[in-house]
Design a protein around this motif. Sequence first.
Motif: not given
Length: 236
Positions: A43-55
Amino acid sequence: MRDQVYRDAHNQIVDFAFNAEVAAVFPDMIRRSVPGYETMVPVTGLIAARHLGDDGVAFDLGCSLGATTLAILQQNSTPNIRVVGIDNAEAMIAGAQQAISDPRATFVRQDLRDTDVSGARVVVLNLVLQFVDPAHRLGLLQQIHEQMAPGGLLIVSEKVRHDDAWLHELYDSSHLAWKQANGYSELEVSQKRTALENVMRIDTEAEHVERFRTAGFQRTEQWYRCMNWASFLVYR
Ligand SMILES: C[S@@+](CC[C@H](N)C(=O)[O-])C[C@H]1O[C@@H](n2cnc3c(N)ncnc32)[C@H](O)[C@@H]1O
């Protein structure tokens, strides 16, 4: 490989260290020792991945074998994100480099206090702050706050001490029972506990929240709790 580091009686218990012996069994050790680890990481991965955007750039401080780095990468398929895993244990960084070949990931052996996270959109401290000298915790958070990109997100997971002593004990004794249900003997549990005594010092949730505020972060949201483990989203 199965964790048997504390299976046999030790004449003298030395302080716990993230050495090669621990790195070799780490995935099994952490899965059987930290209630909720198997939820916390994806879930940390999921939240972090969304916040990262595409760059965006993420730093996974105290990355061990890169479980959280991998969880972020798996949840964001864009080619221009980057995740930098930092750990000061040689065996951990070597293991992460061997296990994760995604070109968007870099692993560096370094003390996290010497790590420049300038411009990071996400910083993760997953079960790491508890191993940092308490006297250096605020300074580390201030440094992260100063260097992160505006709008950055810090994700911190920790073992915590419950404000209510009775509940803390209930969760603590339940944790010991949980470890035994996961196949650790009473001897293993008590030897590991002694080894961790001087190196893993935990804070209450209130102490964490106050320290995030003092370090300059705007808002803290506790998104996860499992007995004495908690995870916080901390907004820059
Ligand atoms: C419990 S493990 C972290 C687990 C990992 N984040 C995960 O999600 O699987 C703690 C890690 O922090 C690292 N560590 C502790 N103090 C550190 C420091 N000052 N600098 C860099 N790494 C550190 C240890 O070597 C160890 O690998």
